[in-house]
Write a protein that holds these residues in place. Structure first.
Motif, PDB file in Angstrom:
ATOM      1  N   ALA A  32       0.826  -1.212   0.000  1.00 42.13           N
ATOM      2  CA  ALA A  32       0.000   0.000   0.000  1.00 42.13           C
ATOM      3  C   ALA A  32       0.859   1.261   0.000  1.00 42.13           C
ATOM      4  CB  ALA A  32      -0.932  -0.010   1.201  1.00 42.13           C
ATOM      5  N   ARG A  33       1.941   1.238   0.752  1.00 43.39           N
ATOM      6  CA  ARG A  33       2.815   2.425   0.825  1.00 43.39           C
ATOM      7  C   ARG A  33       3.462   2.707  -0.534  1.00 43.39           C
ATOM      8  NH1 ARG A  33       7.833   2.018   1.999  1.00 43.39           N
ATOM      9  NH2 ARG A  33       7.544   0.079   3.163  1.00 43.39           N
ATOM     10  N   ILE A  34       3.942   1.658  -1.207  1.00 43.86           N
ATOM     11  CA  ILE A  34       4.536   1.845  -2.526  1.00 43.86           C
ATOM     12  C   ILE A  34       3.469   2.266  -3.534  1.00 43.86           C
ATOM     13  CG2 ILE A  34       5.712   0.655  -4.423  1.00 43.86           C
ATOM     14  CD1 ILE A  34       7.070  -1.095  -2.287  1.00 43.86           C
ATOM     15  N   GLY A  35       2.305   1.655  -3.440  1.00 46.67           N
ATOM     16  CA  GLY A  35       1.223   2.001  -4.346  1.00 46.67           C
ATOM     17  C   GLY A  35       0.759   3.436  -4.175  1.00 46.67           C
ATOM     18  N   LYS A  36       0.771   3.919  -2.940  1.00 40.74           N
ATOM     19  CA  LYS A  36       0.344   5.302  -2.669  1.00 40.74           C
ATOM     20  C   LYS A  36       1.202   6.299  -3.438  1.00 40.74           C
ATOM     21  CE  LYS A  36      -0.285   8.568   1.170  1.00 40.74           C
ATOM     22  NZ  LYS A  36      -0.134   8.756   2.635  1.00 40.74           N
ATOM     23  N   GLY A  37       2.506   6.042  -3.500  1.00 39.15           N
ATOM     24  CA  GLY A  37       3.391   6.947  -4.221  1.00 39.15           C
ATOM     25  C   GLY A  37       3.277   6.839  -5.727  1.00 39.15           C
ATOM     26  N   PHE A  38       2.526   5.860  -6.201  1.00 35.27           N
ATOM     27  CA  PHE A  38       2.398   5.609  -7.634  1.00 35.27           C
ATOM     28  C   PHE A  38       1.075   6.106  -8.195  1.00 35.27           C
ATOM     29  CE2 PHE A  38       2.560   2.866 -11.458  1.00 35.27           C
ATOM     30  CZ  PHE A  38       3.906   2.976 -11.782  1.00 35.27           C
ATOM     31  N   ARG A  39       0.235   6.662  -7.348  1.00 33.85           N
ATOM     32  CA  ARG A  39      -1.127   6.992  -7.765  1.00 33.85           C
ATOM     33  C   ARG A  39      -1.162   8.024  -8.888  1.00 33.85           C
ATOM     34  NH1 ARG A  39      -5.159   4.831  -4.895  1.00 33.85           N
ATOM     35  NH2 ARG A  39      -6.641   6.322  -5.741  1.00 33.85           N
ATOM     36  N   THR A  40      -0.240   8.999  -8.862  1.00 35.22           N
ATOM     37  CA  THR A  40      -0.236  10.024  -9.912  1.00 35.22           C
ATOM     38  C   THR A  40       0.049   9.413 -11.274  1.00 35.22           C
ATOM     39  OG1 THR A  40       0.500  11.696  -8.326  1.00 35.22           O
ATOM     40  CG2 THR A  40       0.787  12.198 -10.652  1.00 35.22           C
ATOM     41  N   LEU A  41       1.013   8.472 -11.331  1.00 36.22           N
ATOM     42  CA  LEU A  41       1.332   7.811 -12.593  1.00 36.22           C
ATOM     43  C   LEU A  41       0.159   6.960 -13.075  1.00 36.22           C
ATOM     44  CD1 LEU A  41       5.022   6.726 -11.907  1.00 36.22           C
ATOM     45  CD2 LEU A  41       4.231   8.576 -13.399  1.00 36.22           C
ATOM     46  N   ALA A  42      -0.550   6.351 -12.121  1.00 38.37           N
ATOM     47  CA  ALA A  42      -1.689   5.505 -12.492  1.00 38.37           C
ATOM     48  C   ALA A  42      -2.837   6.321 -13.085  1.00 38.37           C
ATOM     49  CB  ALA A  42      -2.178   4.727 -11.284  1.00 38.37           C
ATOM     50  N   ASN A  43      -2.827   7.634 -12.889  1.00 39.44           N
ATOM     51  CA  ASN A  43      -3.876   8.482 -13.451  1.00 39.44           C
ATOM     52  C   ASN A  43      -3.828   8.529 -14.971  1.00 39.44           C
ATOM     53  OD1 ASN A  43      -4.801   9.041 -10.913  1.00 39.44           O
ATOM     54  ND2 ASN A  43      -3.871  11.053 -10.763  1.00 39.44           N
ATOM     55  N   THR A  82       5.739  -2.287 -14.577  1.00 36.43           N
ATOM     56  CA  THR A  82       5.428  -3.256 -15.633  1.00 36.43           C
ATOM     57  C   THR A  82       3.924  -3.509 -15.714  1.00 36.43           C
ATOM     58  OG1 THR A  82       7.564  -4.337 -15.288  1.00 36.43           O
ATOM     59  CG2 THR A  82       5.878  -5.589 -16.462  1.00 36.43           C
ATOM     60  N   THR A  83       3.282  -3.628 -14.534  1.00 37.69           N
ATOM     61  CA  THR A  83       1.832  -3.849 -14.498  1.00 37.69           C
ATOM     62  C   THR A  83       1.083  -2.686 -15.124  1.00 37.69           C
ATOM     63  OG1 THR A  83       2.082  -5.145 -12.468  1.00 37.69           O
ATOM     64  CG2 THR A  83      -0.128  -4.383 -12.990  1.00 37.69           C
ATOM     65  N   LEU A  84       1.539  -1.446 -14.847  1.00 38.29           N
ATOM     66  CA  LEU A  84       0.894  -0.268 -15.429  1.00 38.29           C
ATOM     67  C   LEU A  84       1.031  -0.274 -16.946  1.00 38.29           C
ATOM     68  CD1 LEU A  84      -0.582   2.409 -15.180  1.00 38.29           C
ATOM     69  CD2 LEU A  84       1.642   3.521 -14.834  1.00 38.29           C
ATOM     70  N   GLN A  85       2.216  -0.569 -17.453  1.00 34.40           N
ATOM     71  CA  GLN A  85       2.404  -0.598 -18.902  1.00 34.40           C
ATOM     72  C   GLN A  85       1.507  -1.637 -19.560  1.00 34.40           C
ATOM     73  OE1 GLN A  85       4.100   1.642 -20.677  1.00 34.40           O
ATOM     74  NE2 GLN A  85       4.394   2.632 -18.681  1.00 34.40           N
ATOM     75  N   ASP A  86       1.353  -2.773 -18.885  1.00 32.45           N
ATOM     76  CA  ASP A  86       0.478  -3.826 -19.404  1.00 32.45           C
ATOM     77  C   ASP A  86      -0.958  -3.340 -19.511  1.00 32.45           C
ATOM     78  OD1 ASP A  86      -0.364  -6.544 -20.097  1.00 32.45           O
ATOM     79  OD2 ASP A  86      -1.169  -6.625 -18.057  1.00 32.45           O
ATOM     80  N   HIS A  87      -1.422  -2.612 -18.489  1.00 32.06           N
ATOM     81  CA  HIS A  87      -2.814  -2.141 -18.485  1.00 32.06           C
ATOM     82  C   HIS A  87      -3.010  -0.977 -19.461  1.00 32.06           C
ATOM     83  CE1 HIS A  87      -4.914  -4.378 -15.208  1.00 32.06           C
ATOM     84  NE2 HIS A  87      -3.669  -4.727 -14.949  1.00 32.06           N
TER      85      HIS A  87
END
Length: 461
Positions: free
Chosen positions: A155-166, A203-208
């Motif tokens: 969750a902590r790592i994912g929290k810092g990734f939220r902007t990129l996931a947008n 890698t997961t983000l690029q896949d999606h």
């Protein structure tokens, strides 16, 4: 719900506590997990509190609380374990604008502190509104066992990734990405360290990002007879993933509560001989809501294949080129027969059972009454309350025994379930019930059946 659950931002904000004994220590151990500025007022503080003060974890003022001490505090705890002192603290803190909790005094507290499962930044709060603290602690212990300690890292790592996931479209595309990360790709590498998780996340983000938009789909899901524990795992998963849920009138509120808060809930209720949404309107709703890849659940009470108008709704999907699937559920008759401790079939009595509807689109439904009137026949009549006198008359007209056992089960499987034994002669007299009911012809509750003459137990060929 008398206490609305929220998470209060405490970073850099004041929290005060009056008290220095066991109750104060219990609250402080929890509060010290936060980044709040904590001030304790006590002229007789426990050694642990003095140590925390010496180490700079909180501020200890060795005197009773006074007017103005709670100024700018967001929360205040009265933990002196003395009714008079706690009431004084509460009055002073409220006057300064703080929300007050009085330890072990639910009635005079403005907020309560729940049992907490801490997987920072994932926090699960469990509250019983003071009714059952022991139960809250038991639930906490169960969740502590179930949730891996690595959950906080993910969750902590994912929290810092939220902007990129947008970069993903809002809604299902983002939910699918985060579901993939938290439940598949992330847990698979978390033991390899944070660098491995970061790489997998990218890698997961690029896949999606490379995926095509999800195709709209309709799931016809059986919600079962009402008890949420009788919902199948597959049905629960479909409800959890739904963007839109179009539900029948008889679907239990507890089952609708399982839907995501973002899901659109559409009531498409029907009632025999009463206010109903036209089937054509329901068909149009299914077509309307399958836009932009939406995942639609058509949630039907019981099993969708039994008196659920399923074929007409499947034809709507076919006409609009929509993919669909059917998730079976436990039909009301299955729950009802279990409630009376009986079996639908029995050697020497009957080798078949009939599921009948009490009425159809034209009114009361006609059936093979001569066959149904035979000794040993068993039938489950759905939607039969208003048709009871009609069913009774047809069976008697075709020679059925007036003492044929009949059982009406109202609200099968639910907390307010009622079992009403009768006979064919008295059937029309027991149907004045308000809830949905199944009527069994040829079956009595086991206790009543045991008083009847034993039937022959010949083997079927």
């Amino acid at each position: 719900m008398d206490h609305f659950p929220i998470f209060v931002a405490l970073a850099g904000r004041r929290v005060i506590l009056s008290g220095g004994g066991g109750a104060a220590l219990a609250k402080l151990r929890l509060l010290l997990k936060t980044t709040a500025h904590i001030t304790v007022f006590s002229d007789d503080a426990a050694p642990e509190i003095k140590t925390w003060h010496a180490n700079g974890k909180l501020r200890l003022i060795e005197r009773p609380i006074e007017a103005g001490d709670a100024m700018c505090a967001v929360l205040a705890y009265a933990a002196d374990e003395d009714d008079a002192l706690d009431a004084r603290t509460a009055d002073l803190a409220r006057a300064d604008g703080a929300m007050v909790n009085i330890v072990d005094n639910l009635g005079d507290s403005q907020f309560i502190t729940p049992a907490i499962v801490d997987r920072d930044p994932v926090t699960i709060a469990i509250g019983t509104e003071g009714a059952a603290p022991v139960l809250a602690r038991a639930i906490k212990a169960d969740l502590e066992e179930r949730l891996p300690t690595s959950l906080g890292t993910l969750a902590r790592i994912g929290k810092g990734f939220r902007t990129l996931a947008n970069a993903l479209p809002m809604g299902r595309a983002r939910r699918d990405f985060w579901r993939d990360y938290y439940f598949r790709t992330g847990p698979a590498v978390v033991q390899d360290g944070e660098d491995a998780v970061q790489t997998t996340l990218k890698t997961t983000l690029q896949d999606h990002l490379a995926r095509k938009s999800r195709v709209a789909h309709v799931s016809f899901v059986g919600a079962g007879p009402g008890d949420p524990e009788l919902l199948t795992l597959k049905a629960r998963k479909a409800i959890d993933e739904a963007d839109v849920i179009i539900h029948d009138r008889l679907v239990a509120p507890e089952i609708l509560e399982l839907a995501r808060r973002e899901a659109e809930i559409v009531d498409a209720g029907k009632e025999g001989f009463g206010p109903s949404m036209a089937q054509e309107t329901i068909n149009a709703l299914i077509a309307e809501h399958t836009q932009n890849g939406a995942q639609v659940v058509r949630l039907k009470s019981g099993d969708p294949t039994i008196f659920g108008r399923l074929d007409e709704e499947i034809e709507t999907c076919e006409a609009h080129g929509l993919s669909y699937s059917i998730v079976p559920g436990i039909t009301a008759a299955s729950a009802a027969v279990a409630a009376i401790g009986q079996s639908f079939t029995r050697r020497g009595r009957n080798g078949s059972v009939r599921f009948l509807t009490g009425h159809d689109m034209r009114g009361f439904a006609d059936h093979d009454w001569a066959n149904l009137a035979q000794t040993g026949s068993v039938a489950a009549v759905y939607m039969g309350k208003k048709a009871a006198r009609f069913v009774q008359g047809r069976l008697l007209m075709h020679g059925a025994d007036r003492l044929t056992p009949v059982t009406l089960i109202e609200n099968a499987s639910r907390a307010d379930q009622r079992i009403i034994p009768a006979t064919l002669e008295t059937l029309a007299d027991v149907t004045a019930v308000s809830g949905p009911a199944v009527i069994f012809i040829g079956l009595a509750p086991r206790e009543a059946a045991d008083t009847l003459a034993e039937m022959p137990q010949e083997e079927f060929a």
